[in-house]
Design a protein around this motif. Structure first.
Motif, PDB file in Angstrom:
ATOM      1  N   UNK A 109     -23.690  54.492 134.499  1.00 42.80           N
ATOM      2  CA  UNK A 109     -24.454  53.258 134.405  1.00 42.80           C
ATOM      3  C   UNK A 109     -25.889  53.461 134.888  1.00 42.80           C
ATOM      4  N   UNK A 110     -26.642  52.363 134.967  1.00 45.81           N
ATOM      5  CA  UNK A 110     -28.066  52.449 135.282  1.00 45.81           C
ATOM      6  C   UNK A 110     -28.335  52.957 136.690  1.00 45.81           C
ATOM      7  N   UNK A 111     -27.400  52.774 137.591  1.00 45.62           N
ATOM      8  CA  UNK A 111     -27.589  53.214 138.975  1.00 45.62           C
ATOM      9  C   UNK A 111     -27.106  54.636 139.220  1.00 45.62           C
ATOM     10  N   UNK A 112     -26.519  55.261 138.224  1.00 40.17           N
ATOM     11  CA  UNK A 112     -26.004  56.610 138.399  1.00 40.17           C
ATOM     12  C   UNK A 112     -24.549  56.679 138.799  1.00 40.17           C
ATOM     13  N   UNK A 113     -23.839  55.546 138.740  1.00 40.16           N
ATOM     14  CA  UNK A 113     -22.401  55.549 139.044  1.00 40.16           C
ATOM     15  C   UNK A 113     -21.623  55.860 137.774  1.00 40.16           C
ATOM     16  N   UNK A 114     -20.734  56.836 137.882  1.00 40.16           N
ATOM     17  CA  UNK A 114     -20.053  57.358 136.696  1.00 40.16           C
ATOM     18  C   UNK A 114     -18.557  57.094 136.761  1.00 40.16           C
ATOM     19  N   UNK A 115     -17.958  57.014 135.569  1.00 37.97           N
ATOM     20  CA  UNK A 115     -16.512  56.930 135.420  1.00 37.97           C
ATOM     21  C   UNK A 115     -16.046  58.154 134.646  1.00 37.97           C
ATOM     22  N   UNK A 116     -15.040  58.839 135.169  1.00 40.70           N
ATOM     23  CA  UNK A 116     -14.400  59.940 134.469  1.00 40.70           C
ATOM     24  C   UNK A 116     -13.140  59.386 133.811  1.00 40.70           C
ATOM     25  N   UNK A 117     -13.060  59.508 132.490  1.00 39.36           N
ATOM     26  CA  UNK A 117     -12.019  58.828 131.713  1.00 39.36           C
ATOM     27  C   UNK A 117     -11.249  59.841 130.889  1.00 39.36           C
ATOM     28  N   UNK A 118      -9.921  59.700 130.877  1.00 37.86           N
ATOM     29  CA  UNK A 118      -9.089  60.417 129.914  1.00 37.86           C
ATOM     30  C   UNK A 118      -9.194  59.650 128.601  1.00 37.86           C
TER      31      UNK A 118
ATOM     32  N   UNK B  38     -25.948  59.069 142.514  1.00 37.17           N
ATOM     33  CA  UNK B  38     -26.917  58.610 143.508  1.00 37.17           C
ATOM     34  C   UNK B  38     -28.339  58.482 142.988  1.00 37.17           C
ATOM     35  N   UNK B  39     -28.570  58.758 141.737  1.00 35.94           N
ATOM     36  CA  UNK B  39     -29.875  58.535 141.123  1.00 35.94           C
ATOM     37  C   UNK B  39     -29.654  58.176 139.663  1.00 35.94           C
ATOM     38  N   UNK B  40     -30.584  57.426 139.049  1.00 39.12           N
ATOM     39  CA  UNK B  40     -30.423  57.105 137.621  1.00 39.12           C
ATOM     40  C   UNK B  40     -30.317  58.362 136.772  1.00 39.12           C
TER      41      UNK B  40
END
Length: 902
Positions: free
Chosen positions: A100-109, A122-124
């Motif tokens: 997302x815009x804030x650098x938070x990621x989802x790891x998805x199967x 922790x960064x865009x």
């Protein structure tokens, strides 16, 4: 299923008590998020799957998948915290990363659609790229680049992300990353107008190489398939071709370096500019590019909505086309190089273009502004939506695609309704017209207007479809027209405020109207008498709805209450205080907490279930509430979005972002942008609607309209995110053998010997072994086929249809050995019994079972053709035998006559 017996440790009598209302209530509330229509692209990059048949598109904080071969779309069930900025899919198609815009990621199967891990960069992040071998992930991290090892999607790990290395060297924000074909190197481009080449692992004597010379931001850089050339593309339309420099005699390079060159050719090459090329598109800038290495084709999207194809390294223009009125934000190309995907952020467009045949594979666009209203067709297969952009769109609920758009209105569409009978759609607009659209010929065949121009805010259609009524906001009147003639039948006056909602009774000639004058009026429109007794409420009335039997009327008011009246007696029966139920979510400029701030929280849309026992209500909140009408209690709350990019989704504001100058989210920081076009502000101050580039640009999480499907299996909400579809959770369909751990081929054969046909068949399907299925299938007595087909659970219906169809069609019988079944009549009896027993269920899900239907149809046609062929051959053989017998008889008669004469 009465012949099945199960053993279970739990006390089933507590669950199935006849006096317990919880089971019925639970089934009514068992709606899960199904799909997101109405929005096909928002921002970020679009990605093709490895097979090239599907495309992934970020839609707000969700990811939608569009299957271009089967013409279907679905939205993955997970949500990011904020709008997605970048996505990446592994080469094998197993792992998906959305950031997302804030650098938070989802790891998805990706195949199982399950979230495996949450991670914060922790960064865009601008770009996420998997290496071609799928072992590493490269991520932009401001002016740095981080490379992580790809997590294993088959193992549960506490910390799946392991940092391989951080690469530095750029002086400004990194824009793109491109891997070399051997996954040993990657090249990055930056705002500092350079590109830099890095190696994945340290190479002796190697220092990161800098590719300089561009006069604007370098948008992207690409390797050729043989890694002998590199192309860099800048925003001002320049393309530089880099090749290996000729070896100088005095360079000091000895022959010992040849071994090292074979290990990493790209890293040990001395790169130099071999050619400078320019697109020569005046007044435009390059926004996005992609490169197809096998065919050496460069695809470029410009800021004017034009895209072009150039063949490299000759830089010959193959194709140039304008596909949008706004800039192209993202471009992707599939593995075969035939399909190009384009995304335009401002218009919300997603296009897939086949450049060889010059035709669209997919062309979808959502509403340009907010979606105001929606309506279901009588069969629940289609949903029509109207928006502030003045367009009416009709969506297929199964495929998720819009198949027709009507743009005759010149102002915002405020209400739409389908006729109960026939393919006719009516829409009311603020432009002062009510229009009727024919969904067979796709045309506007009737336009209704008032004697003096007014703005229409509400609409109702008579159950017969012959009369329509529309309420106005400025004259406070209700206008009624005849659909057949288009003439104005009557004008109903009496309200002292704008008419906010209209509804015809489903069974009679009664019209109910709600107004901002705090009253609800019930009109007997076809009666000579015009005496109307208004129902008084304590605040402005916003929405109303009739119960399907027409005996009860529900109305919501501005104070958050829902009142219910008995229409025949004219008295109020129930009152629901719903302000606390719908309240929730704190806006960035709210002075009170979400728990204490319920002002302005009310329901602006109501919808009854098909049986009239429950009421669905939505409004200016992130919640949609389902009520039990008889008891007046809330059954369930649905949160339409968890997107923190929208205003009103947080329960508690982040105190770290609240400063002396106010909330940082409300401060307009466009003047701090680096590029001139991003700094410019041409909008009118205070504009709230009709312009997405307004000063207060944060959208609010709200629901403008909710409707139940006539089939009762789903409901839809027109929200800020788009058209949200919620359907009954079919995963809870009871399958008794899911609980049995002693399910073996021996138990299946034992059930066959005990002549328990249905039990044996279901157990064989659970094991999914075709020889066992065939044994259980053929062991079913002919007289029991109809009974077993009627009791077969629907979870096995598609498998059963395909199995029987494969026996009829040897070309599709993958596991039968390619031989046709000799039991033709037996198979036909099974198909007839399945269609008779489950016909209504299959009809309601015709699109879902379309593939199985085609398989059955192909098998039946093939069987018919073979039987007719055999019959024709037998007819010819019989005719030949009959002729031969006649010839022999004639010969014998002639012989006998000669003998008699002699």
């Amino acid at each position: 299923m009465s012949n099945l017996k199960f053993e279970c440790d739990c006390d089933l009598s507590k669950i199935h008590r006849p006096d317990a209302p919880s089971r019925k209530t639970f089934m009514k509330a068992n709606y899960k998020f199904s799909n997101l229509c109405g929005t096909v692209y928002r921002q970020g990059n679009v990605v093709f799957t490895s097979d090239g048949n599907s495309i992934l598109s970020p839609v707000g904080n969700r990811v939608s998948v569009f299957d271009l071969v089967s013409n279907k779309s679905y939205t993955l069930p997970f949500e990011n915290r904020k709008n997605i900025a970048a996505i990446a899919l592994s080469p094998d198609g197993n792992v998906l990363i959305s950031v997302d815009e804030d650098g938070r990621a989802l790891l998805v199967n990706f195949r199982r659609r399950a979230v495996l891990h949450h991670f914060n960069f922790k960064k865009p992040v601008n770009v996420v790229k998997f290496s071609p071998d799928g072992l590493f992930i490269a991520v932009t991290h401001d002016s740095h680049v981080q490379v992580w090892k790809t997590p294993n999607h088959l193992m549960r790990e506490f910390a799946p992300f392991n940092l391989h290395r951080t690469y530095t060297g750029h002086h400004d924000e990194v824009f793109s990353i491109e891997w070399s074909p051997d996954s040993k190197c990657f090249i990055t481009t930056s705002r500092d107008m350079t590109a830099r080449l890095f190696t994945l692992d340290p190479v002796e004597g190697f220092r990161p190489k800098t590719f300089a010379g561009h006069r604007d931001v370098v948008v992207n850089a690409y390797f050729t398939s043989d890694s002998k050339m590199i192309y860099t593309v800048s925003r001002d339309g320049a393309v530089f071709t880099w090749k290996a420099k000729a070896k100088d005699e005095g360079s000091g390079e000895d022959s010992d370096s040849s071994v090292e060159l074979t290990e990493n050719i790209v890293a040990n090459t001395r790169w130099g500019i071999a050619r400078r090329s320019y697109f020569n598109q005046p007044g435009t800038k390059v926004v996005c590019t992609t490169f197809h290495a096998p065919s050496n084709m460069l695809v470029v999207g410009f800021s004017t909505g034009v895209f072009g194809l150039w063949e490299m390294p000759e830089f010959s223009n193959i194709h140039t086309l304008s596909i949008s009125q706004e800039k192209i934000s993202s471009v992707a190309i599939n593995a075969s190089g035939e399909w190009l995907a384009f995304g335009a952020t401002k218009l919300g467009q997603l296009l897939v273009w086949e450049w060889k045949s010059e035709s669209y594979i997919l062309k979808q666009q959502g509403h340009y502004f907010d979606m105001n209203t929606l309506s279901y067709t009588a069969d629940g297969q289609h949903v029509a939506t109207g928006g502030d952009d003045g367009k009416v769109k009709v969506w297929n609920t199964t495929s998720g695609f819009c198949f027709i758009t009507f743009s005759e209105h010149s102002a915002a569409v405020s209400a739409i309704e389908f006729a109960k009978q026939g393919q006719v759609l009516f829409s009311a607009s603020l432009d002062g017209t009510v229009r009727a659209f024919d969904l067979i010929r796709y045309r506007n065949f009737r336009t209704f207007t008032s004697p003096s121009p007014v703005q229409f805010s509400s609409l109702a259609v008579d159950p017969s479809g012959e009369v329509i009524a529309a309420g106005s906001t400025d004259s406070f009147q209700i206008f009624m027209w005849s659909v057949q003639t288009g003439k104005l039948l009557d004008v109903l006056s009496g309200h002292e405020g704008p008419v906010s909602s209209l509804a015809f009774s489903p069974i009679g000639n009664v019209l109910a109207s709600a107004s901002w004058d705090k009253t609800v009026r019930v009109w007997n429109v076809f009666d000579r008498s015009r005496a109307v007794e208004p129902f008084q409420l304590g605040a402005d009335v916003i929405a109303l709805a009739f119960r399907p039997d027409g005996k009860e009327l529900a109305a919501s008011s501005l104070d958050g209450q829902i009142a219910f009246w008995d229409v025949a007696l004219g008295k109020q029966t129930t009152l629901i205080e719903g302000r606390k139920d719908i309240s929730g979510g704190r806006k960035a400029d709210d002075r009170r907490s979400a728990a204490n701030s319920s002002s302005g929280k009310c329901f602006n849309s109501l919808a009854y279930t098909a049986d009239g026992s429950c009421l669905l209500a939505g409004g200016n909140s992130k919640y949609v509430v389902l009520y039990d009408v008889r008891d007046g209690v809330m059954i369930k709350k649905y949160q339409i979005s968890q997107n923190l990019s929208l205003d009103g989704t947080e329960e508690f504001l982040d105190s770290r972002r609240v400063t002396e100058a106010g909330n940082l989210d409300l401060i307009d920081d466009r003047g701090d942008e680096s590029d001139l076009e991003d700094r410019l502000d041409n909008t009118l101050p205070g504009a709230q609607r009709g312009d997405l580039s307004k000063r207060r640009y944060r959208q609010e999480a709200r629901t403008k309209c909710v409707r139940f499907s006539p089939t009762g299996t789903s409901w839809a909400a027109a929200s800020t995110e788009g058209l949200l579809l919620y359907a009954l959770d079919e995963a809870l369909t009871f399958d008794p053998f899911d609980l049995d751990m002693e399910l073996t081929p021996a138990t299946v054969r034992a059930a066959i010997l005990r002549r328990e046909s249905l039990t044996a068949l279901i157990m064989a399907f659970r094991l999914n072994e075709r020889p066992l299925i065939r044994q259980a299938y053929e062991a079913t007595p002919r007289a029991d086929i109809a009974l077993v087909a009627r009791q077969l659970p629907v979870v096995y219906l598609e498998k059963m249809l395909r199995f029987v169809a494969d026996r009829l069609d040897p070309s599709g019988a993958a596991g039968v050995g390619g031989t046709r079944s000799p039991h033709l009549e037996f198979d036909l009896l099974w198909i007839r019994a399945l269609l008779f027993a489950h016909g209504r269920y299959l009809r309601d899900r015709s699109t879902e079972y379309a593939s199985a239907f085609r398989t059955v149809w192909r098998g039946l046609v093939d069987a018919e053709q073979n039987i007719s062929k055999i019959c024709n051959e037998n007819t010819a053989t019989l005719s030949f035998l009959i002729d031969q017998s006649k010839t022999r008889e004639n010969a014998e008669k002639s012989t006998d006559s000669v003998a008699v004469e002699a």
